[in-house]
Design a protein around this motif. Structure first.
Motif, PDB file in Angstrom:
ATOM      1  N   ARG A  41       0.837  -1.207   0.000  1.00  0.00           N
ATOM      2  CA  ARG A  41       0.000   0.000   0.000  1.00  0.00           C
ATOM      3  C   ARG A  41       0.870   1.255   0.000  1.00  0.00           C
ATOM      4  NH1 ARG A  41      -4.713  -0.055  -1.874  1.00  0.00           N
ATOM      5  NH2 ARG A  41      -5.696   1.294  -0.383  1.00  0.00           N
ATOM      6  N   VAL A  42       1.975   1.255   0.756  1.00  0.00           N
ATOM      7  CA  VAL A  42       2.876   2.408   0.791  1.00  0.00           C
ATOM      8  C   VAL A  42       3.511   2.605  -0.574  1.00  0.00           C
ATOM      9  CG1 VAL A  42       5.046   3.275   1.755  1.00  0.00           C
ATOM     10  CG2 VAL A  42       3.315   2.305   3.261  1.00  0.00           C
ATOM     11  N   ALA A  43       3.967   1.533  -1.196  1.00  0.00           N
ATOM     12  CA  ALA A  43       4.594   1.629  -2.513  1.00  0.00           C
ATOM     13  C   ALA A  43       3.604   2.172  -3.530  1.00  0.00           C
ATOM     14  CB  ALA A  43       5.128   0.272  -2.947  1.00  0.00           C
ATOM     15  N   THR A  44       2.348   1.733  -3.476  1.00  0.00           N
ATOM     16  CA  THR A  44       1.328   2.212  -4.400  1.00  0.00           C
ATOM     17  C   THR A  44       1.044   3.689  -4.160  1.00  0.00           C
ATOM     18  OG1 THR A  44       0.347   0.025  -4.470  1.00  0.00           O
ATOM     19  CG2 THR A  44      -1.030   1.838  -5.212  1.00  0.00           C
ATOM     20  N   ALA A  45       0.963   4.093  -2.896  1.00  0.00           N
ATOM     21  CA  ALA A  45       0.673   5.487  -2.570  1.00  0.00           C
ATOM     22  C   ALA A  45       1.801   6.412  -3.022  1.00  0.00           C
ATOM     23  CB  ALA A  45       0.438   5.635  -1.070  1.00  0.00           C
ATOM     24  N   ASP A  46       3.036   5.903  -3.004  1.00  0.00           N
ATOM     25  CA  ASP A  46       4.188   6.715  -3.380  1.00  0.00           C
ATOM     26  C   ASP A  46       4.522   6.651  -4.866  1.00  0.00           C
ATOM     27  OD1 ASP A  46       4.495   7.522  -0.769  1.00  0.00           O
ATOM     28  OD2 ASP A  46       6.002   6.011  -0.292  1.00  0.00           O
ATOM     29  N   ALA A  47       3.779   5.882  -5.638  1.00  0.00           N
ATOM     30  CA  ALA A  47       4.069   5.742  -7.063  1.00  0.00           C
ATOM     31  C   ALA A  47       3.966   7.095  -7.751  1.00  0.00           C
ATOM     32  CB  ALA A  47       3.108   4.743  -7.699  1.00  0.00           C
ATOM     33  N   ALA A  48       4.809   7.284  -8.739  1.00  0.00           N
ATOM     34  CA  ALA A  48       4.825   8.546  -9.479  1.00  0.00           C
ATOM     35  C   ALA A  48       3.498   8.742 -10.209  1.00  0.00           C
ATOM     36  CB  ALA A  48       5.983   8.540 -10.466  1.00  0.00           C
ATOM     37  N   SER A  73     -11.355   0.799 -19.508  1.00  0.00           N
ATOM     38  CA  SER A  73     -10.827  -0.572 -19.523  1.00  0.00           C
ATOM     39  C   SER A  73      -9.311  -0.626 -19.352  1.00  0.00           C
ATOM     40  CB  SER A  73     -11.224  -1.273 -20.826  1.00  0.00           C
ATOM     41  OG  SER A  73     -10.638  -0.628 -21.929  1.00  0.00           O
ATOM     42  N   LEU A  74      -8.618   0.481 -19.514  1.00  0.00           N
ATOM     43  CA  LEU A  74      -7.164   0.526 -19.351  1.00  0.00           C
ATOM     44  C   LEU A  74      -6.734   0.808 -17.916  1.00  0.00           C
ATOM     45  CD1 LEU A  74      -6.335   2.607 -22.563  1.00  0.00           C
ATOM     46  CD2 LEU A  74      -6.323   0.124 -22.293  1.00  0.00           C
ATOM     47  N   PHE A  75      -7.657   1.250 -17.073  1.00  0.00           N
ATOM     48  CA  PHE A  75      -7.356   1.619 -15.685  1.00  0.00           C
ATOM     49  C   PHE A  75      -7.055   0.371 -14.868  1.00  0.00           C
ATOM     50  CE2 PHE A  75      -8.740   3.174 -11.389  1.00  0.00           C
ATOM     51  CZ  PHE A  75      -7.826   4.213 -11.276  1.00  0.00           C
ATOM     52  N   GLN A  76      -5.966   0.396 -14.113  1.00  0.00           N
ATOM     53  CA  GLN A  76      -5.527  -0.764 -13.352  1.00  0.00           C
ATOM     54  C   GLN A  76      -5.839  -0.683 -11.860  1.00  0.00           C
ATOM     55  OE1 GLN A  76      -3.815  -3.571 -15.076  1.00  0.00           O
ATOM     56  NE2 GLN A  76      -5.169  -2.402 -16.387  1.00  0.00           N
ATOM     57  N   GLY A  77      -6.506   0.365 -11.427  1.00  0.00           N
ATOM     58  CA  GLY A  77      -6.899   0.481 -10.025  1.00  0.00           C
ATOM     59  C   GLY A  77      -8.339   0.046  -9.844  1.00  0.00           C
ATOM     60  N   LYS A  78      -8.817   0.184  -8.619  1.00  0.00           N
ATOM     61  CA  LYS A  78     -10.233  -0.065  -8.345  1.00  0.00           C
ATOM     62  C   LYS A  78     -10.994   1.218  -8.666  1.00  0.00           C
ATOM     63  CE  LYS A  78      -8.833  -2.414  -4.327  1.00  0.00           C
ATOM     64  NZ  LYS A  78      -8.706  -2.066  -2.965  1.00  0.00           N
ATOM     65  N   ALA A  79     -12.255   1.097  -8.952  1.00  0.00           N
ATOM     66  CA  ALA A  79     -13.073   2.272  -9.263  1.00  0.00           C
ATOM     67  C   ALA A  79     -13.071   3.268  -8.099  1.00  0.00           C
ATOM     68  CB  ALA A  79     -14.493   1.856  -9.604  1.00  0.00           C
ATOM     69  N   SER A  80     -12.845   2.789  -6.879  1.00  0.00           N
ATOM     70  CA  SER A  80     -12.861   3.665  -5.701  1.00  0.00           C
ATOM     71  C   SER A  80     -11.506   4.320  -5.423  1.00  0.00           C
ATOM     72  CB  SER A  80     -13.305   2.866  -4.471  1.00  0.00           C
ATOM     73  OG  SER A  80     -12.406   1.797  -4.244  1.00  0.00           O
ATOM     74  N   ASP A  81     -10.441   3.940  -6.140  1.00  0.00           N
ATOM     75  CA  ASP A  81      -9.104   4.521  -5.929  1.00  0.00           C
ATOM     76  C   ASP A  81      -9.023   5.918  -6.534  1.00  0.00           C
ATOM     77  OD1 ASP A  81      -8.300   2.153  -4.747  1.00  0.00           O
ATOM     78  OD2 ASP A  81      -7.233   1.419  -6.523  1.00  0.00           O
ATOM     79  N   ALA A  82      -8.337   6.821  -5.844  1.00  0.00           N
ATOM     80  CA  ALA A  82      -8.143   8.177  -6.365  1.00  0.00           C
ATOM     81  C   ALA A  82      -7.137   8.177  -7.515  1.00  0.00           C
ATOM     82  CB  ALA A  82      -7.673   9.113  -5.256  1.00  0.00           C
ATOM     83  N   TRP A  83      -6.151   7.310  -7.472  1.00  0.00           N
ATOM     84  CA  TRP A  83      -5.136   7.172  -8.511  1.00  0.00           C
ATOM     85  C   TRP A  83      -4.934   5.688  -8.775  1.00  0.00           C
ATOM     86  CZ3 TRP A  83      -2.588  11.289 -10.867  1.00  0.00           C
ATOM     87  CH2 TRP A  83      -2.832  12.548 -10.310  1.00  0.00           C
ATOM     88  N   GLY A  84      -4.551   5.347  -9.975  1.00  0.00           N
ATOM     89  CA  GLY A  84      -4.285   3.955 -10.303  1.00  0.00           C
ATOM     90  C   GLY A  84      -3.433   3.850 -11.550  1.00  0.00           C
ATOM     91  N   GLY A  85      -2.963   2.656 -11.794  1.00  0.00           N
ATOM     92  CA  GLY A  85      -2.147   2.417 -12.969  1.00  0.00           C
ATOM     93  C   GLY A  85      -2.971   2.473 -14.247  1.00  0.00           C
ATOM     94  N   CYS A  86      -2.266   2.631 -15.347  1.00  0.00           N
ATOM     95  CA  CYS A  86      -2.904   2.643 -16.663  1.00  0.00           C
ATOM     96  C   CYS A  86      -1.996   1.869 -17.607  1.00  0.00           C
ATOM     97  CB  CYS A  86      -3.082   4.068 -17.165  1.00  0.00           C
ATOM     98  SG  CYS A  86      -3.758   4.146 -18.843  1.00  0.00           S
ATOM     99  N   LEU A  87      -2.586   1.040 -18.439  1.00  0.00           N
ATOM    100  CA  LEU A  87      -1.798   0.246 -19.378  1.00  0.00           C
ATOM    101  C   LEU A  87      -0.987   1.112 -20.330  1.00  0.00           C
ATOM    102  CD1 LEU A  87      -4.342  -2.601 -20.213  1.00  0.00           C
ATOM    103  CD2 LEU A  87      -2.355  -2.703 -18.707  1.00  0.00           C
ATOM    104  N   LEU A  88      -1.407   2.343 -20.567  1.00  0.00           N
ATOM    105  CA  LEU A  88      -0.685   3.228 -21.487  1.00  0.00           C
ATOM    106  C   LEU A  88       0.576   3.829 -20.888  1.00  0.00           C
ATOM    107  CD1 LEU A  88      -3.537   5.389 -23.057  1.00  0.00           C
ATOM    108  CD2 LEU A  88      -2.329   3.473 -24.090  1.00  0.00           C
ATOM    109  N   PHE A  89       0.588   4.025 -19.587  1.00  0.00           N
ATOM    110  CA  PHE A  89       1.645   4.838 -18.981  1.00  0.00           C
ATOM    111  C   PHE A  89       2.586   4.073 -18.061  1.00  0.00           C
ATOM    112  CE2 PHE A  89      -1.931   7.707 -19.919  1.00  0.00           C
ATOM    113  CZ  PHE A  89      -1.317   8.462 -20.900  1.00  0.00           C
ATOM    114  N   GLY A  90       2.648   2.772 -18.171  1.00  0.00           N
ATOM    115  CA  GLY A  90       3.601   1.971 -17.403  1.00  0.00           C
ATOM    116  C   GLY A  90       3.441   2.139 -15.909  1.00  0.00           C
TER     117      GLY A  90
END
Length: 102
Positions: free
Chosen positions: A23-30, A69-86
């Motif tokens: 969770r800390v690593a995810t929160a600190d992700a760029a 469909s490219l979003f890698q987080g949960k719908a409730s997350d404020a930020w999440g990964g995207c298949l386009l942006f690594g």
């Protein structure tokens, strides 16, 4: 019995610490910046409501990264990964011209 209880406690502590560190690593992700050249290439905006509809007529109100469909987080997350942006995270409230393409 004592040995299995000790094993359970140690295992539980290991799992809990792993989850906490994840969770800390995810929160600190760029986070992706709108100024990033890759973001600009697809018209990424952190807030979908600010999309220039004359430049991106495919934008429809209600579309945002959290329901793409490219979003890698949960719908409730404020930020999440995207298949386009690594490894960069996108705002759940954001939008880009690649919305839903997959």
């Amino acid at each position: 019995m004592k040995n299995s209880r000790r094993s359970f406690v140690l295992f539980s502590l290991g799992v809990a610490s792993s989850l906490a560190l994840t969770r800390v690593a995810t929160a600190d992700a760029a986070k992706l910046s709108e100024a990033d050249p890759k973001a600009q290439a697809v018209g990424y905006k952190e807030v979908a409501a600010t999309v220039d509809k004359s430049k991106f007529p495919s934008y429809v109100a209600g579309q945002n990264c959290s329901n793409c469909s490219l979003f890698q987080g949960k719908a409730s997350d404020a930020w999440g990964g995207c298949l386009l942006f690594g490894s960069l995270q996108v705002a759940a409230t954001g939008w880009c011209s690649s919305y839903g393409n997959m």
